[in-house]
Design a protein around this motif. Structure first.
Motif, PDB file in Angstrom:
ATOM      1  N   PRO A 134       0.827  -1.355  -0.099  1.00  0.00           N
ATOM      2  CA  PRO A 134      -0.141   0.091  -0.095  1.00  0.00           C
ATOM      3  C   PRO A 134       0.906   1.207  -0.111  1.00  0.00           C
ATOM      4  CG  PRO A 134      -0.789  -1.573   1.813  1.00  0.00           C
ATOM      5  CD  PRO A 134       0.691  -1.931   1.086  1.00  0.00           C
ATOM      6  N   SER A 135       0.351   2.296  -0.715  1.00  0.00           N
ATOM      7  CA  SER A 135       0.984   3.545  -0.601  1.00  0.00           C
ATOM      8  C   SER A 135      -0.086   4.674  -0.624  1.00  0.00           C
ATOM      9  CB  SER A 135       1.916   3.708  -1.908  1.00  0.00           C
ATOM     10  OG  SER A 135       0.964   3.700  -3.093  1.00  0.00           O
ATOM     11  N   PRO A 136       0.406   5.863  -0.347  1.00  0.00           N
ATOM     12  CA  PRO A 136      -0.417   7.045  -0.240  1.00  0.00           C
ATOM     13  C   PRO A 136      -1.080   7.184  -1.523  1.00  0.00           C
ATOM     14  CG  PRO A 136       1.709   7.549   0.943  1.00  0.00           C
ATOM     15  CD  PRO A 136       1.852   6.320   0.158  1.00  0.00           C
ATOM     16  N   ASP A 137      -2.348   7.533  -1.143  1.00  0.00           N
ATOM     17  CA  ASP A 137      -3.329   7.903  -2.618  1.00  0.00           C
ATOM     18  C   ASP A 137      -3.820   6.662  -3.261  1.00  0.00           C
ATOM     19  OD1 ASP A 137      -2.632  10.376  -1.918  1.00  0.00           O
ATOM     20  OD2 ASP A 137      -1.547  10.856  -3.675  1.00  0.00           O
ATOM     21  N   LEU A 138      -3.379   5.403  -2.879  1.00  0.00           N
ATOM     22  CA  LEU A 138      -3.992   4.189  -3.281  1.00  0.00           C
ATOM     23  C   LEU A 138      -4.754   3.147  -2.469  1.00  0.00           C
ATOM     24  CD1 LEU A 138      -0.874   3.221  -5.302  1.00  0.00           C
ATOM     25  CD2 LEU A 138      -2.785   4.250  -6.115  1.00  0.00           C
ATOM     26  N   VAL A 139      -5.400   4.171  -1.379  1.00  0.00           N
ATOM     27  CA  VAL A 139      -5.846   3.203  -0.229  1.00  0.00           C
ATOM     28  C   VAL A 139      -7.296   2.462  -1.053  1.00  0.00           C
ATOM     29  CG1 VAL A 139      -7.757   5.135   0.229  1.00  0.00           C
ATOM     30  CG2 VAL A 139      -6.899   3.243   2.065  1.00  0.00           C
ATOM     31  N   VAL A 140      -8.065   2.902  -1.792  1.00  0.00           N
ATOM     32  CA  VAL A 140      -8.935   2.079  -2.557  1.00  0.00           C
ATOM     33  C   VAL A 140      -8.248   0.898  -3.315  1.00  0.00           C
ATOM     34  CG1 VAL A 140     -10.881   2.201  -4.016  1.00  0.00           C
ATOM     35  CG2 VAL A 140     -10.435   4.044  -2.435  1.00  0.00           C
ATOM     36  N   MET A 141      -7.482   1.041  -4.154  1.00  0.00           N
ATOM     37  CA  MET A 141      -6.901   0.255  -4.917  1.00  0.00           C
ATOM     38  C   MET A 141      -6.243  -0.936  -4.129  1.00  0.00           C
ATOM     39  SD  MET A 141      -3.476   0.450  -7.667  1.00  0.00           S
ATOM     40  CE  MET A 141      -4.334   1.265  -8.912  1.00  0.00           C
ATOM     41  N   ALA A 142      -5.599  -0.555  -3.140  1.00  0.00           N
ATOM     42  CA  ALA A 142      -4.994  -1.553  -2.181  1.00  0.00           C
ATOM     43  C   ALA A 142      -5.977  -2.545  -1.611  1.00  0.00           C
ATOM     44  CB  ALA A 142      -4.032  -0.784  -1.190  1.00  0.00           C
ATOM     45  N   THR A 143      -7.063  -1.959  -1.018  1.00  0.00           N
ATOM     46  CA  THR A 143      -8.051  -2.515  -0.474  1.00  0.00           C
ATOM     47  C   THR A 143      -8.872  -3.310  -1.507  1.00  0.00           C
ATOM     48  OG1 THR A 143      -8.008  -0.825   1.137  1.00  0.00           O
ATOM     49  CG2 THR A 143      -9.839  -2.386   1.048  1.00  0.00           C
ATOM     50  N   GLY A 144      -9.047  -2.894  -2.335  1.00  0.00           N
ATOM     51  CA  GLY A 144      -9.809  -3.836  -3.341  1.00  0.00           C
ATOM     52  C   GLY A 144      -9.118  -4.919  -3.960  1.00  0.00           C
TER      53      GLY A 144
END
Length: 234
Positions: A134-144
């Protein structure tokens, strides 16, 4: 299913560079390939590959597609609807669309298509390296992405003996990064290649190789295949 010859393969999200490569490979291996997307007119299909309308955010669309196609032997779900950005700026509707593409839509695909699949059928879901890094600004992508991996495990148990596998690509030169511009893209790829153990960026062909493996290895299920050059460790 140790061969794709004569098999019916549905690829959802096949309009992407990776999706087109998977479709071409499956077709070349003798499969009857159907590429699905929200806008059929935008799907780049060649001889022997069919285009159908299917919207992962609309269950009625999935139901119609299953009635139209009937039984398929394999499904590859690689659609994405990104909702990247700082947490404070995220829009709830965009977040829901992202999860429709990665999680809810694939659940509904299984709901409507799996009952007609043969015992040696297979479903391939797509995660991505953000699930592991996970990285900043990618919370939705990482979780999905992480949810897609969990979904593959859960569906593999629910639908057994139909197999379910997740594929998790890293940085792939699929055309998705072209909007950065030539120089910025080159610098980005160079830095990412230097950081991962494979010391290179992936290609759509790399991902297609892994998807074909997932489709044809009868002992592979309830797992995630990482095709990221080791990027999740970098």
């Amino acid at each position: 299913m140790t061969s794709l010859r004569g098999r019916r393969v549905l690829i959802v999200g096949g309009g992407s560079g990776i999706g087109r490569t998977i479709a071409s490979r499956a077709s070349a291996d003798g499969a009857d390939v159907f590429v699905a997307g929200r806008h059929v007119e935008d799907l780049d299909v060649t001889d022997g590959i069919h285009a159908i309308s299917l919207d992962l955010a609309d269950e009625s669309s999935i139901r119609r597609a299953s009635a139209e196609l009937g039984a398929v032997d394999a499904i590859v779900a690689l659609a994405a609807d990104h909702a990247n950005g700082p947490l404070a700026t995220l829009d709830a509707d965009r977040v829901r669309r992202a999860f429709d593409a990665k999680v809810i839509g694939p659940i509904l695909l299984a709901k409507h298509f799996a009952p007609m699949m043969p015992a040696d059928g297979v479903i391939v879901l797509f995660s991505g390296v953000a699930a592991s890094r996970p990285s900043p600004d990618l919370v939705v992508m990482a979780t999905g992405n992480r949810a897609a991996e969990g979904l593959a495990d859960a569906l593999a148990v629910e639908l057994a003996p139909v197999r379910v596998v997740a594929v998790s690509p890293g940085i792939i030169d699929s055309g998705a990064w072209d909007a950065m511009g030539v120089d910025q893209k080159r610098q980005f790829f160079s830095s990412r290649a230097a950081a991962n153990p494979a010391r290179r960026i992936g290609s759509p062909e790399d991902v297609a190789d892994v998807v074909i493996l997932a489709l044809t290895n009868p002992f592979l299920t309830a797992t995630t295949l990482h095709i990221d050059g080791g990027g999740r460790l970098a």
